[in-house]
Design a protein around this motif. Structure first.
Motif, short mmCIF file in Angstrom:
data_model
loop_
_atom_site.label_atom_id
_atom_site.label_comp_id
_atom_site.label_asym_id
_atom_site.label_seq_id
_atom_site.Cartn_x
_atom_site.Cartn_y
_atom_site.Cartn_z
N TYR A 140 0.75 10.16 -6.65
CA TYR A 140 0.17 9.90 -5.35
C TYR A 140 0.12 11.21 -4.56
CZ TYR A 140 1.30 5.06 -6.50
OH TYR A 140 1.39 3.84 -7.12
N TRP A 141 -0.86 11.28 -3.66
CA TRP A 141 -1.08 12.46 -2.82
C TRP A 141 -1.16 12.08 -1.36
CZ3 TRP A 141 -1.34 17.44 -4.70
CH2 TRP A 141 -1.50 17.58 -6.08
N GLY A 142 -0.68 12.95 -0.49
CA GLY A 142 -0.88 12.81 0.93
C GLY A 142 -2.20 13.39 1.37
N ILE A 156 6.62 2.98 -2.17
CA ILE A 156 7.16 3.41 -3.44
C ILE A 156 8.68 3.36 -3.38
CG2 ILE A 156 5.19 4.88 -4.00
CD1 ILE A 156 6.97 7.31 -3.36
N ILE A 157 9.31 3.28 -4.56
CA ILE A 157 10.76 3.42 -4.63
C ILE A 157 11.03 4.92 -4.67
CG2 ILE A 157 12.86 2.80 -5.85
CD1 ILE A 157 11.34 0.46 -7.08
N PHE A 158 11.23 5.50 -3.50
CA PHE A 158 11.20 6.95 -3.31
C PHE A 158 12.18 7.68 -4.23
CE2 PHE A 158 12.77 10.74 -1.04
CZ PHE A 158 11.58 11.43 -0.86
N ARG A 159 13.38 7.15 -4.40
CA ARG A 159 14.43 7.84 -5.17
C ARG A 159 14.06 8.04 -6.64
NH1 ARG A 159 16.19 2.49 -5.08
NH2 ARG A 159 16.94 1.72 -7.09
N LEU A 160 13.08 7.29 -7.16
CA LEU A 160 12.68 7.39 -8.55
C LEU A 160 11.62 8.46 -8.80
CD1 LEU A 160 12.46 3.61 -9.51
CD2 LEU A 160 14.42 5.15 -9.69
N TYR A 161 11.09 9.09 -7.77
CA TYR A 161 9.97 10.02 -7.89
C TYR A 161 10.39 11.46 -7.76
CZ TYR A 161 6.53 6.26 -7.74
OH TYR A 161 5.76 5.16 -8.03
N ASP A 162 9.79 12.32 -8.59
CA ASP A 162 9.79 13.75 -8.34
C ASP A 162 8.81 14.02 -7.20
OD1 ASP A 162 9.80 14.53 -11.89
OD2 ASP A 162 11.45 14.01 -10.56
N HIS A 222 5.40 11.94 -8.02
CA HIS A 222 5.08 11.79 -9.44
C HIS A 222 6.25 11.20 -10.19
CE1 HIS A 222 4.98 13.26 -13.65
NE2 HIS A 222 3.70 12.94 -13.55
N ARG A 223 5.92 10.31 -11.13
CA ARG A 223 6.88 9.89 -12.15
C ARG A 223 6.16 9.69 -13.46
NH1 ARG A 223 8.80 3.63 -10.91
NH2 ARG A 223 6.70 2.69 -10.95
N GLY A 224 6.90 9.84 -14.56
CA GLY A 224 6.28 9.80 -15.87
C GLY A 224 6.21 8.43 -16.51
N LEU A 225 7.18 7.57 -16.23
CA LEU A 225 7.22 6.25 -16.84
C LEU A 225 7.46 5.19 -15.79
CD1 LEU A 225 9.35 7.04 -20.02
CD2 LEU A 225 6.91 6.57 -19.93
N GLN A 253 0.83 -1.18 0.00
CA GLN A 253 0.00 0.00 0.00
C GLN A 253 0.88 1.25 0.00
OE1 GLN A 253 -2.94 0.13 3.12
NE2 GLN A 253 -3.38 2.30 2.77
N VAL A 254 0.53 2.21 -0.84
CA VAL A 254 1.27 3.46 -0.93
C VAL A 254 0.70 4.45 0.07
CG1 VAL A 254 1.87 5.42 -2.40
CG2 VAL A 254 1.84 3.09 -3.34
#
Length: 117
Positions: free
Chosen positions: A106-108, A27-33, A98-101, A1-2
């Motif tokens: 996701y939102w808090g 989530i894999i945090f380092r991959l997200y803006d 957010h990520r594009g690909l 769950q995110v």
């Protein structure tokens, strides 16, 4: 769950400071803006600060020089340091990932910031 969980909001006098935190899981945090948005009643959320997965930052003009966004990938957390707060900064502040690909967002749940004397 995110999950994205914001904290650090509250009531502060004009000219004061607050630090918001957003801790993520699932989530894999380092991959997200990561972005901070704020919303006042009756309006859409507006982006105020962004930090990319590559540590590039950007700010809306109204907060430049006062707010600083940062991230700690080891803690899966993004921060928003807010200094010299003004009454017009009053809003609910939301954390966004957010990520594009693949396209993913996701939102808090939001945290209230009130700036008043």
């Amino acid at each position: 769950q995110v999950q994205l969980v914001e904290s650090g909001g509250g009531l502060v006098q004009p000219g004061g400071s607050l630090r918001l935190s957003c801790t993520t899981s699932g989530i894999i945090f380092r991959l997200y803006d990561m972005g901070w948005y704020r919303q006042v009643p009756g309006q859409q959320p507006d982006l105020v600060a962004l930090i990319t997965s590559g540590d590039s930052t950007g700010y809306v003009d109204s907060v430049k020089g006062r707010f600083t966004i940062s991230r700690d990938n080891a803690k899966n957390t993004v921060y928003l340091q807010m200094n010299s707060l003004k009454p017009e900064d009053t809003a609910v502040y939301y954390c966004n990932a957010h990520r594009g690909l693949p396209r993913t967002e996701y939102w808090g749940q939001g945290t209230q910031v009130a700036v008043s004397s």
